[in-house]
Design a protein around this motif. Structure first.
Motif, mmCIF file in Angstrom:
data_model
loop_
_atom_site.group_PDB
_atom_site.id
_atom_site.type_symbol
_atom_site.label_atom_id
_atom_site.label_comp_id
_atom_site.label_asym_id
_atom_site.label_seq_id
_atom_site.Cartn_x
_atom_site.Cartn_y
_atom_site.Cartn_z
ATOM 1 N N VAL A 170 2.881 5.932 12.012
ATOM 2 C CA VAL A 170 3.396 6.443 10.739
ATOM 3 C C VAL A 170 2.748 7.789 10.406
ATOM 4 O O VAL A 170 1.545 7.989 10.583
ATOM 5 C CB VAL A 170 3.114 5.443 9.602
ATOM 6 N N ASP A 171 3.565 8.717 9.911
ATOM 7 C CA ASP A 171 3.064 9.994 9.409
ATOM 8 C C ASP A 171 2.497 9.753 8.013
ATOM 9 O O ASP A 171 3.251 9.551 7.058
ATOM 10 C CB ASP A 171 4.193 11.024 9.364
ATOM 11 N N LEU A 172 1.172 9.759 7.890
ATOM 12 C CA LEU A 172 0.533 9.478 6.613
ATOM 13 C C LEU A 172 0.098 10.740 5.881
ATOM 14 O O LEU A 172 -0.746 10.681 4.983
ATOM 15 C CB LEU A 172 -0.680 8.553 6.822
ATOM 16 N N ILE A 202 -7.680 3.943 4.155
ATOM 17 C CA ILE A 202 -8.177 2.917 5.079
ATOM 18 C C ILE A 202 -8.383 3.520 6.470
ATOM 19 O O ILE A 202 -9.419 3.312 7.105
ATOM 20 C CB ILE A 202 -7.195 1.730 5.132
ATOM 21 N N ARG A 203 -7.386 4.266 6.947
ATOM 22 C CA ARG A 203 -7.483 4.871 8.283
ATOM 23 C C ARG A 203 -8.684 5.809 8.404
ATOM 24 O O ARG A 203 -9.410 5.774 9.413
ATOM 25 C CB ARG A 203 -6.201 5.647 8.583
ATOM 26 N N ASP A 204 -8.902 6.623 7.371
ATOM 27 C CA ASP A 204 -9.914 7.675 7.461
ATOM 28 C C ASP A 204 -11.317 7.208 7.103
ATOM 29 O O ASP A 204 -12.297 7.819 7.542
ATOM 30 C CB ASP A 204 -9.535 8.852 6.549
ATOM 31 N N HIS A 212 0.832 -1.204 0.000
ATOM 32 C CA HIS A 212 0.000 0.000 0.000
ATOM 33 C C HIS A 212 0.868 1.256 0.000
ATOM 34 O O HIS A 212 1.877 1.341 0.721
ATOM 35 C CB HIS A 212 -0.896 0.054 1.238
ATOM 36 N N SER A 213 0.446 2.234 -0.770
ATOM 37 C CA SER A 213 1.054 3.563 -0.694
ATOM 38 C C SER A 213 0.514 4.275 0.548
ATOM 39 O O SER A 213 -0.474 3.838 1.155
ATOM 40 C CB SER A 213 0.710 4.373 -1.938
ATOM 41 N N ASP A 214 1.132 5.390 0.913
ATOM 42 C CA ASP A 214 0.615 6.168 2.036
ATOM 43 C C ASP A 214 -0.800 6.669 1.753
ATOM 44 O O ASP A 214 -1.618 6.786 2.673
ATOM 45 C CB ASP A 214 1.538 7.361 2.325
ATOM 46 N N VAL A 215 -1.085 6.960 0.493
ATOM 47 C CA VAL A 215 -2.438 7.403 0.132
ATOM 48 C C VAL A 215 -3.450 6.318 0.467
ATOM 49 O O VAL A 215 -4.508 6.594 1.052
ATOM 50 C CB VAL A 215 -2.509 7.764 -1.365
ATOM 51 N N ASP A 267 7.008 11.209 -3.370
ATOM 52 C CA ASP A 267 6.715 9.833 -2.986
ATOM 53 C C ASP A 267 7.134 8.931 -4.140
ATOM 54 O O ASP A 267 6.458 8.844 -5.158
ATOM 55 C CB ASP A 267 5.213 9.667 -2.700
ATOM 56 N N LEU A 268 8.281 8.278 -3.987
ATOM 57 C CA LEU A 268 8.834 7.465 -5.062
ATOM 58 C C LEU A 268 8.475 5.991 -4.914
ATOM 59 O O LEU A 268 8.994 5.152 -5.638
ATOM 60 C CB LEU A 268 10.370 7.615 -5.087
ATOM 61 N N TRP A 269 7.601 5.670 -3.982
ATOM 62 C CA TRP A 269 7.222 4.277 -3.772
ATOM 63 C C TRP A 269 6.337 3.826 -4.926
ATOM 64 O O TRP A 269 5.219 4.257 -5.090
ATOM 65 C CB TRP A 269 6.471 4.134 -2.453
ATOM 66 N N GLY A 270 6.873 2.929 -5.766
ATOM 67 C CA GLY A 270 6.131 2.514 -6.952
ATOM 68 C C GLY A 270 5.737 1.056 -6.934
ATOM 69 O O GLY A 270 5.205 0.546 -7.916
#
Length: 288
Positions: A264-266, A223-225, A215-218, A276-279
């Motif tokens: 985690v700071d989301l 999910i959290r919100d 999962h990306s931070d987005v 955000d380079l997480w691909g």
């Protein structure tokens, strides 16, 4: 007279050799579009069925979408649901030292002043998706407890789109051949979304396990919100797998930062002034 020319399917396999055409349904954008295009007769021949592998930790929205696909007058072929267990419960037991199918979670090892963050190899897709689908396909094709044919008798449709061709892989079995109709149609994921919109179909939700480390931070923030129950489950699993996993050194985390999920700071990368380079993402049947 010359010998008759044998008709070949799109994958080069003789049409009369195929006894079962099955669509691997992940219930995401691409496989949903493929299933509905087949229902409209825009790709063919018509599949005999679709198969969805339930990991036991699918988002509620995915299961609702699957229920719609299986409802009356949506698809002209059956959708079989198979399962190899509940990955959430299995992970929680794994934290107590029981056997587990590893997920691509993150490890944190501290050696003096050095902190090393690594990633565990992935077995979950094979165990919870590929294997139960394969078992059902063999059952439907009449291959259970029989010697496998030396040539393909099953054509498996996979909803990989043109922008994901790197994920295309040939079948590992001699009795099966994989086919990617969306690639044949030169359709990208965006094309799939446009097709769904043109036909006024609902846009499928993201299809991946609630606690998928890809999962990306987005996605974590969504999910959290918007799904407190799923977030609470993810936080609990993240806590339970911290230590005790067989064969794993160091502490284990669901988030790539290798800190507890609820710490985690989301905030968005833009809000943090970063890129955000997480691909990475879940591959194959999990996300299509």
């Amino acid at each position: 007279m010359g010998a008759a020319i044998q008709a070949l399917g799109p994958n080069g396999t003789p049409d009369d050799a195929i006894r079962l055409r099955v669509l691997s349904l992940g219930a995401g954008v691409q496989s949903t579009t493929l299933a509905l295009m087949a229902a409209h007769g825009e790709v063919g021949p018509m599949p005999d069925c679709a198969i969805f592998a339930d990991t036991g930790w699918e988002p509620a929205a995915v299961m609702e979408h699957l229920a719609w696909l299986r409802s009356h007058n949506v698809l002209p072929f059956p959708v079989h649901v198979v399962s190899a267990g509940n990955i959430r419960d299995d992970l929680r037991r794994a934290g107590q030292g029981e056997r587990w199918a590893s997920i691509p979670a993150f490890t944190r090892i501290v050696r003096g002043r050095r902190v090393q963050i690594g990633m565990i190899r992935r077995q979950c897709t094979t165990e919870y998706k590929v294997t139960p689908i394969r078992r059902k396909v063999r059952e439907l094709a009449g291959l259970t407890r029989r010697r496998s044919p030396a040539r393909p008798v099953v054509e498996q449709w996979i909803g990989i789109s043109l922008d994901e061709v790197i994920r295309m892989k040939p079948a590992r079995e001699t009795w099966q051949v994989n086919r990617w109709p969306l690639v044949e149609e030169r359709m990208t994921r965006t094309d799939c979304l446009r097709w769904l919109e043109r036909h006024e179909y609902p846009i499928p939700p993201k299809s991946a396990c609630v606690g998928c480390p890809f999962h990306s931070d987005v996605r974590w923030r969504e999910i959290r919100d918007h799904d407190p129950k799923a977030w609470a489950e993810a936080v609990a699993v993240d806590h339970d797998i911290r230590t005790g996993l067989r064969g794993v050194h160091g502490e284990v985390f669901l988030h790539r930062s290798a800190i507890p999920l609820d710490d985690v700071d989301l905030s968005t990368a833009e809000e943090r002034g970063q890129l955000d380079l997480w691909g990475n993402e879940c591959e194959g049947l999990c996300g299509v």
